[in-house]
Design a protein around this motif. Structure first.
Motif, PDB file in Angstrom:
ATOM      1  N   ILE A   1       0.837  -1.206   0.000  1.00  0.00           N
ATOM      2  CA  ILE A   1       0.000   0.000   0.000  1.00  0.00           C
ATOM      3  C   ILE A   1       0.869   1.251   0.000  1.00  0.00           C
ATOM      4  O   ILE A   1       0.545   2.257  -0.659  1.00  0.00           O
ATOM      5  CB  ILE A   1      -0.947  -0.020   1.211  1.00  0.00           C
ATOM      6  CG1 ILE A   1      -1.954  -1.178   1.077  1.00  0.00           C
ATOM      7  CG2 ILE A   1      -1.689   1.305   1.347  1.00  0.00           C
ATOM      8  CD1 ILE A   1      -2.845  -1.350   2.284  1.00  0.00           C
ATOM      9  N   ALA A   2       1.972   1.202   0.716  1.00  0.00           N
ATOM     10  CA  ALA A   2       2.866   2.355   0.780  1.00  0.00           C
ATOM     11  C   ALA A   2       3.668   2.533  -0.502  1.00  0.00           C
ATOM     12  O   ALA A   2       4.364   3.553  -0.646  1.00  0.00           O
ATOM     13  CB  ALA A   2       3.809   2.214   1.972  1.00  0.00           C
ATOM     14  N   GLY A   3       3.611   1.568  -1.416  1.00  0.00           N
ATOM     15  CA  GLY A   3       4.323   1.704  -2.685  1.00  0.00           C
ATOM     16  C   GLY A   3       5.772   1.303  -2.618  1.00  0.00           C
ATOM     17  O   GLY A   3       6.567   1.699  -3.469  1.00  0.00           O
ATOM     18  N   ARG A   4       6.151   0.500  -1.627  1.00  0.00           N
ATOM     19  CA  ARG A   4       7.535   0.064  -1.481  1.00  0.00           C
ATOM     20  C   ARG A   4       7.662  -1.387  -1.930  1.00  0.00           C
ATOM     21  O   ARG A   4       6.756  -2.193  -1.692  1.00  0.00           O
ATOM     22  CB  ARG A   4       7.997   0.198  -0.028  1.00  0.00           C
ATOM     23  CG  ARG A   4       8.110   1.639   0.444  1.00  0.00           C
ATOM     24  CD  ARG A   4       8.738   1.702   1.830  1.00  0.00           C
ATOM     25  NE  ARG A   4       7.845   1.179   2.850  1.00  0.00           N
ATOM     26  CZ  ARG A   4       6.997   1.950   3.548  1.00  0.00           C
ATOM     27  NH1 ARG A   4       6.910   3.251   3.307  1.00  0.00           N
ATOM     28  NH2 ARG A   4       6.226   1.411   4.482  1.00  0.00           N
ATOM     29  N   PRO A   5       8.766  -1.741  -2.584  1.00  0.00           N
ATOM     30  CA  PRO A   5       8.972  -3.138  -2.985  1.00  0.00           C
ATOM     31  C   PRO A   5       8.959  -4.059  -1.772  1.00  0.00           C
ATOM     32  O   PRO A   5       9.459  -3.713  -0.702  1.00  0.00           O
ATOM     33  CB  PRO A   5      10.345  -3.118  -3.666  1.00  0.00           C
ATOM     34  CG  PRO A   5      10.536  -1.694  -4.087  1.00  0.00           C
ATOM     35  CD  PRO A   5       9.851  -0.858  -3.052  1.00  0.00           C
TER      36      PRO A   5
END
Length: 238
Positions: A148-152
């Protein structure tokens, strides 16, 4: 005076003997019926629990294969969506028609495979949150928040936890301590089938367009053949 084991049975008349025997038979029948009912109830409950356990294991094994099916390459899950990829590479489609912009971005960045990996990982995480242990749920929840946070996201820790649980549930021995299993990542879907389907679809579309053109030409030159309505095959392809 000695007591006999059949003291409770009245042998004074055959009616009394018959009533006594019928009472004993009824008592035995009721006892056997209650025992069979209890055994049947316990067996049904055990079968239901076994089905639930088997279904749970089957789901967790499928999630394990999805999250830990790769040992090489990029083992992280890319959370980017197509709109993010378009923002990353807006110049990819400057000299192309608007309809081909998304396709060009997907071809150049490999976003189709990454999106399919991300979708499969999200579905596996959802199953783990539903059917996993407390440790599994915590690890899956952390991975979901990273997405959700957009981190791999790396799934190796969750894969190890799933592997240990599945081996224990199947009464398998632990991994030998002298072995070091490499880090595992999400399984990569095959692009062969999707690519073949896409190319086949484009070829069929081109063939359908050519057939439509030929039908129109024949109609104009041949006195109205194909002028009253469109080709149904072309309609189907459209």
């Amino acid at each position: 005076m000695t007591e006999t084991p059949l003291r409770g049975i009245d042998f004074s008349s055959w009616q009394s003997l018959l009533a006594t025997l019928m009472g004993l038979a009824l008592f035995v029948f009721i006892s056997i019926g209650i025992r069979l009912l209890i055994m049947f109830t316990i067996q049904q409950r055990r079968e239901r629990m076994n089905r639930q356990i088997n279904e749970r294991l089957r789901t967790l094994i499928a999630a394990y294969k999805t999250l830990g099916g790769s040992f090489t390459g990029d083992l992280a899950v890319d959370p980017a969506h197509l709109r993010d990829l378009r923002q990353r590479g807006p110049s990819a489609g400057e000299n192309e028609p608007p309809d081909d912009v998304g396709a060009s971005v997907e071809i150049e960045t490999g976003s189709d495979r990454k999106r399919r990996i991300r979708d499969a990982v999200e579905a596996a995480l959802s199953d783990i949150i539903l059917l996993g242990t407390e440790d599994h749920v915590r690890l899956a929840e952390r991975a979901v928040r990273e997405l959700i946070a957009g981190r791999p996201v790396h799934t190796a820790e969750l894969v190890v936890s799933l592997r240990n649980f599945i081996r224990e549930a199947l009464d398998l021995g632990p991994i030998p301590s002298d072995l070091t299993i490499p880090m595992q990542g999400p399984a990569r879907p095959s692009n062969g089938g999707g690519r073949g389907k896409g190319e086949g679809g484009r070829e069929r579309s081109r063939g359908g367009g050519g057939a439509g053109g030929m039908g129109t030409g024949m109609g104009m030159g041949g006195g109205g053949l194909g002028m009253d309505g469109d080709d149904p095959l072309s309609d189907h392809h459209r």
